[in-house]
Scaffold this motif. Structure first.
Motif, PDB file in Angstrom:
ATOM      1  N   CYS A   1       0.845  -1.210   0.000  1.00 44.33           N
ATOM      2  CA  CYS A   1       0.000   0.000   0.000  1.00 44.33           C
ATOM      3  C   CYS A   1       0.880   1.259   0.000  1.00 44.33           C
ATOM      4  CB  CYS A   1      -0.904  -0.019   1.227  1.00 44.33           C
ATOM      5  SG  CYS A   1      -2.018   1.386   1.366  1.00 44.33           S
TER       6      CYS A   1
ATOM      7  N   ARG B   1      -3.575   4.598   7.356  1.00 44.31           N
ATOM      8  CA  ARG B   1      -4.446   3.433   7.257  1.00 44.31           C
ATOM      9  C   ARG B   1      -4.971   3.016   8.623  1.00 44.31           C
ATOM     10  NH1 ARG B   1      -7.276   2.873   3.502  1.00 44.31           N
ATOM     11  NH2 ARG B   1      -7.574   0.684   3.994  1.00 44.31           N
TER      12      ARG B   1
ATOM     13  N   GLY C   1      -4.271  -2.756   4.088  1.00 41.84           N
ATOM     14  CA  GLY C   1      -3.560  -2.419   2.859  1.00 41.84           C
ATOM     15  C   GLY C   1      -4.448  -1.844   1.774  1.00 41.84           C
ATOM     16  N   ASP C   2      -5.704  -1.527   2.104  1.00 39.20           N
ATOM     17  CA  ASP C   2      -6.659  -0.942   1.160  1.00 39.20           C
ATOM     18  C   ASP C   2      -6.800  -1.792  -0.108  1.00 39.20           C
ATOM     19  OD1 ASP C   2      -8.542   0.860   0.241  1.00 39.20           O
ATOM     20  OD2 ASP C   2      -7.074   2.259  -0.565  1.00 39.20           O
TER      21      ASP C   2
END
Length: 232
Positions: free
Chosen positions: A106, A113, A151-152
Motif C-alpha cells: 500500500c 491506514r 492495505g486498502d
C-alpha cells in the motif's frame, strides 16, 4: 474483477472441485454458500494460491493468477480473511496489522491506514499492544478483518468469517461487512450462514459436492427451492 472459469482441484487422488465457475464484478458483494464439505474453503484455497489447480483458469482484473501464490495476490490488491482468523498468536495487534500492511504494498502510510481502521473498529485502538492469543474470538475476528483491510485492497475475500461467533457478534460483524461494501469495497463472502450472507449480498452461488448448483441475484437465491430447503 475476479473470474474463476471451470476450475478443478483435488487433494491427492480425491477430486474436490469439478468445473467451478464464478465471477465478481467491481463493487459487488457476492456470496458463495454451501454445507460443510461442499468445497467452499477449497475454493478459497484455490483462488488464494494455496491449492494448485488441476484445470481451469483464475483471473484477477484480467490477469491470470492461478499459480502466483498468496503473497503475490496480496500485493496485487486482494485482502484475505481465512477461516479461523489465522492471526499470529504471539504477536501484538499492531504487529499483526503491520504484517498485513507490509504484504500489501500500500502506498498510503501505515499511520493513515490505522486511522481508517480505528474508525471502523474503535476497539482495535484499545488493543494495539495486546497479544492476539489473549483476545476473545470476536476480537480476533475483528483484527483478522482489519488486517485484510489495512492495505486498502481492491477485493476482499472472506472464508467463513462468522464461524465460532455468537449470534450477537455475527450481527455486528455482518453489519460491518455491509458498511465496508457500501463504502465501495468489492467482496467475495464464502459463508455457511446463508440467511445472513444473502441479507447483504448482491448475488450468490450455492456449491454442493464440489459443483455450483445454483446461482443468481439475491432475490432469486432467496426464492430458490433448494436453498430454502437446505437453509431457510
Amino acid at each position: 474483477m475476479l473470474e474463476l472459469n471451470d476450475i478443478s482441484t483435488s487433494y491427492g487422488q480425491v477430486s474436490m472441485l469439478r468445473g467451478v465457475s464464478l465471477h465478481v464484478r467491481k463493487g459487488e458483494l457476492v456470496c458463495l454458500l454451501g454445507p460443510n464439505g461442499a468445497g467452499k474453503s477449497t475454493t478459497f484455497k484455490a483462488l488464494s494460491g494455496l491449492l494448485p489447480l488441476d484445470g481451469g483458469t483464475a483471473r484477477l482484473m484480467g490477469q491470470d493468477v492461478a499459480q502466483k501464490g498468496t503473497e503475490k495476490l496480496t500485493a496485487l490488491g486482494v485482502g484475505f480473511v481465512p477461516e479461523g482468523r489465522r492471526l499470529f498468536p504471539s504477536l501484538t495487534v499492531r504487529e499483526n496489522l503491520r504484517l498485513g500492511y507490509d504484504a500489501s504494498g500500500c502506498k498510503t502510510s501505515f499511520d493513515q491506514r490505522l486511522e481508517m481502521i480505528y474508525d471502523l473498529f474503535p476497539r482495535v485502538k484499545e488493543r494495539m499492544g495486546q497479544q492476539a492469543r489473549t483476545m476473545s474470538g470476536g476480537e480476533q475476528a475483528m483484527v483478522a478483518l482489519a488486517r485484510a483491510l489495512i492495505g486498502d485492497p481492491e477485493l476482499l475475500v472472506m472464508d467463513e468469517p462468522s464461524l465460532g461467533l455468537s449470534p450477537k457478534l455475527i450481527d455486528e460483524y455482518f453489519d460491518t461487512v455491509a458498511r465496508i461494501h457500501a463504502e465501495g469495497k468489492t467482496v467475495l463472502l464464502i459463508e455457511q450462514n446463508a440467511e445472513k450472507a444473502l441479507s447483504i449480498a448482491d448475488r450468490g452461488y450455492l456449491i454442493v459436492r464440489g459443483q455450483i448448483m445454483v446461482e443468481g441475484a439475491r432475490a432469486e437465491m432467496l426464492a430458490d427451492d433448494t436453498i430454502k430447503h437446505m437453509y431457510l
